[in-house]
Structure formats: structure tokens, C-alpha cells
Design a protein around this motif. Sequence first.
Motif, PDB file in Angstrom:
ATOM      1  N   ASP A 295      -3.107   0.787   6.033  1.00  0.00           N
ATOM      2  CA  ASP A 295      -2.881   0.336   6.953  1.00  0.00           C
ATOM      3  C   ASP A 295      -4.231  -0.400   7.586  1.00  0.00           C
ATOM      4  OD1 ASP A 295      -5.199   2.061   8.067  1.00  0.00           O
ATOM      5  OD2 ASP A 295      -4.010   3.067   9.789  1.00  0.00           O
ATOM      6  N   VAL A 296      -4.318  -1.132   8.643  1.00  0.00           N
ATOM      7  CA  VAL A 296      -5.197  -1.854   9.090  1.00  0.00           C
ATOM      8  C   VAL A 296      -6.430  -1.633   8.960  1.00  0.00           C
ATOM      9  CG1 VAL A 296      -5.019  -1.187  11.543  1.00  0.00           C
ATOM     10  CG2 VAL A 296      -5.713  -3.575  11.024  1.00  0.00           C
TER      11      VAL A 296
ATOM     12  N   LEU B 209       2.611   3.004   4.828  1.00  0.00           N
ATOM     13  CA  LEU B 209       2.325   1.381   4.102  1.00  0.00           C
ATOM     14  C   LEU B 209       2.861   0.699   5.670  1.00  0.00           C
ATOM     15  CD1 LEU B 209       1.458  -0.756   2.012  1.00  0.00           C
ATOM     16  CD2 LEU B 209       3.706  -0.705   1.260  1.00  0.00           C
ATOM     17  N   ASP B 210       1.672  -0.262   6.082  1.00  0.00           N
ATOM     18  CA  ASP B 210       2.094  -1.162   7.224  1.00  0.00           C
ATOM     19  C   ASP B 210       1.922  -2.668   6.719  1.00  0.00           C
ATOM     20  OD1 ASP B 210      -0.656  -2.058   7.154  1.00  0.00           O
ATOM     21  OD2 ASP B 210      -0.901  -1.333   9.270  1.00  0.00           O
ATOM     22  N   SER B 211       1.904  -3.615   7.825  1.00  0.00           N
ATOM     23  CA  SER B 211       2.000  -4.964   7.424  1.00  0.00           C
ATOM     24  C   SER B 211       0.796  -5.446   7.006  1.00  0.00           C
ATOM     25  CB  SER B 211       2.380  -5.735   8.682  1.00  0.00           C
ATOM     26  OG  SER B 211       1.553  -5.646   9.606  1.00  0.00           O
ATOM     27  N   THR B 212      -0.389  -4.938   7.326  1.00  0.00           N
ATOM     28  CA  THR B 212      -1.587  -5.272   6.508  1.00  0.00           C
ATOM     29  C   THR B 212      -1.623  -5.020   5.231  1.00  0.00           C
ATOM     30  OG1 THR B 212      -2.494  -3.559   7.776  1.00  0.00           O
ATOM     31  CG2 THR B 212      -3.141  -5.619   8.484  1.00  0.00           C
TER      32      THR B 212
ATOM     33  N   LEU C 157       1.184  -4.713   3.187  1.00  0.00           N
ATOM     34  CA  LEU C 157       1.837  -5.285   2.482  1.00  0.00           C
ATOM     35  C   LEU C 157       1.218  -7.229   2.499  1.00  0.00           C
ATOM     36  CD1 LEU C 157       5.150  -4.583   4.496  1.00  0.00           C
ATOM     37  CD2 LEU C 157       4.568  -4.156   2.045  1.00  0.00           C
ATOM     38  N   GLY C 158       0.400  -7.506   3.464  1.00  0.00           N
ATOM     39  CA  GLY C 158      -0.291  -8.501   3.244  1.00  0.00           C
ATOM     40  C   GLY C 158      -1.391  -8.728   1.850  1.00  0.00           C
TER      41      GLY C 158
ATOM     42  N   THR D 184      11.437  -6.299   5.090  1.00  0.00           N
ATOM     43  CA  THR D 184      10.668  -7.883   5.476  1.00  0.00           C
ATOM     44  C   THR D 184      10.905  -8.759   4.316  1.00  0.00           C
ATOM     45  OG1 THR D 184       9.153  -6.565   3.723  1.00  0.00           O
ATOM     46  CG2 THR D 184       8.851  -6.285   6.174  1.00  0.00           C
TER      47      THR D 184
ATOM     48  N   GLU E 199       2.494  -0.716  14.121  1.00  0.00           N
ATOM     49  CA  GLU E 199       2.413  -2.450  14.043  1.00  0.00           C
ATOM     50  C   GLU E 199       2.168  -2.905  15.411  1.00  0.00           C
ATOM     51  OE1 GLU E 199       2.806  -3.948  11.561  1.00  0.00           O
ATOM     52  OE2 GLU E 199       3.064  -2.707  10.057  1.00  0.00           O
TER      53      GLU E 199
ATOM     54  N   LEU F 117       1.131 -14.288   7.345  1.00  0.00           N
ATOM     55  CA  LEU F 117       1.992 -13.421   6.691  1.00  0.00           C
ATOM     56  C   LEU F 117       1.899 -12.151   7.336  1.00  0.00           C
ATOM     57  CD1 LEU F 117       2.938 -13.428   3.213  1.00  0.00           C
ATOM     58  CD2 LEU F 117       1.602 -11.396   3.771  1.00  0.00           C
ATOM     59  N   THR F 118       0.823 -11.578   7.599  1.00  0.00           N
ATOM     60  CA  THR F 118       0.748 -10.137   7.993  1.00  0.00           C
ATOM     61  C   THR F 118       1.314 -10.161   9.483  1.00  0.00           C
ATOM     62  OG1 THR F 118      -1.309  -9.738   7.122  1.00  0.00           O
ATOM     63  CG2 THR F 118      -0.686  -8.267   8.736  1.00  0.00           C
TER      64      THR F 118
END
Lengths: 118, 144
Positions: A23-24, A55-58, A60-61, A93, B45, B107-108
Motif C-alpha cells: 500500500d501507500v 494491493l492498492d494504486s500505489t 500498482l504504480g 484498472t 484509496e 498514473l497512481t
Amino acid sequence: MELSLATRTVGEHTVLEVGGEVDVYTAPRLRERLLELIDGGARHVVVDLGRVDFLDSTGLGVLVGALKRLRSAGGSFALVCDKEPLLKIFRITALDQVFPLHPTVDAAIGADPAGADA
Amino acid sequence: MATVRLSFSPAPVHVRTARLVGVAVARRAGVREDLLDEVRLAIGEACTRAVALHRQYGVPDPVLVEMSDSGAYAVRVIDRAPIEAGIGLAALDADQLANESLTDEALTTGVGFALLAGFVEDLQVRPVEDGVGTEVRMVWPVGR
């Protein structure tokens, strides 16, 4: 659960096994490890998400960053994931169209042209 | 009225705490077990987005999370960053995601929004009623 990272080599491939929560807060450690591997000469990297439970957006980034870096270096990058909740994240996504996704490490290595030479 | 209210300093380490609390309250409120992963991801998120905005704009104020279970499970995540920063959210398609020139931050942000929009049927992002900031409001059904 805390992030866990373990690396092993299979022929030409470097396999990074990731576990716990990405995560972040923990994603910077994943980014660091991937950069270390790539800067250390790894060109064919498989990230095994088999023991990831968040698993979050960070996160994935970070994975997209590694993919782009390896592609521009003439290398390859693939993910191993067979858990439906994680696969849903990739579909939602549109990242399922960006990453090569495989159910097992063997499948990921077998699908990579570099794997055939190994 | 909020049944549980959590406020945390805008640091990444606290986002996990917000997720854990958000899921615990959701379970207690009667949100279906198979939705809890999505609740966890969406609250994460929304909080990640708020923390990123606070850090980007140097806002030391806490991020506020309000959870209420009157009728449905409603979660509001409130940031105090300038409004123009927060509303312009858009999901990215596969070509944009793979584009070399896309920054990591963009992107994030795009992926985070795609996850929110994809996992929360009832989602609103709007300016707060008083002062500066935006509120991400997410609602899930409760009960059988």
C-alpha cells in the motif's frame, strides 16, 4: 500483515516473491527492491504476487514503473497472480492489458522468450 | 450522524489503520462479507488520495474519516486540500497507462480513481460544505 520480499533466480529470470500488504506505506520498499534488482543487472523480472493479500494504486504504480523501466532497457517484466480479488483489481484498472499476467511462475517464465533460452 | 469518526495526521503509515477501522465498522454494520474486500480497498484509496493531497499542498491538518450505519453503510473521507486539486479525477485507458511520458503520480492517481469508481457503486466526490477541501462519499448496502 507486513510486506515481505524474497528474491530467487531461475535461469535468466529474477523472481521476486511479494507477500503481505502493498500500500501507500509499504510500496516505496517494493520500488526500492525492484530498482536494486534492475540497477544490479536483472533484465527479466517476474514478480510473484501469490502471497499478497492487499494491493492498492500505489503498489500498482510501482509495478508499472518497473515494467516501463525494463522494457526501455530491452528486458521483460511479468506478474504471477491467480487470486480472483487481485485479478479483479487488474481488470478494473485496465492494467490486465498492460501486464503479462500468469497463474504460476513456471507459466510466466515459459511465456517469456528469454525463458526458452534459459 | 457518524457512529465512528477517525481523524489521522496525513501520513501513509496511518492509512492501514483507517482501512482496518473502516472494515471493522462495516462488518459490525452488517455489510455483506463478500463486499468487505472492496470496502477495504475503497477506503484505502480514498485515504491514500487524501494523504497525497495534504502532502502535495503541505497541509498539516488531519484527514477525517466518518462512518455511519443508519440505513446503509456510509463512509466520508474528508481532505483539506485546495478544491481544484481534488475534483478533476479521471480513469486512464490501457494505452495511457503504458505511455512512457505518464508520471508516476498521474498514473497512481488515475489507477486510484479507477479502483474507487470500479468498486463503489454509490460514489460522490464533492467540495466540503464548510471551508477548503473535498469529500469522497461512499455508500454500501447493509443487511441481507
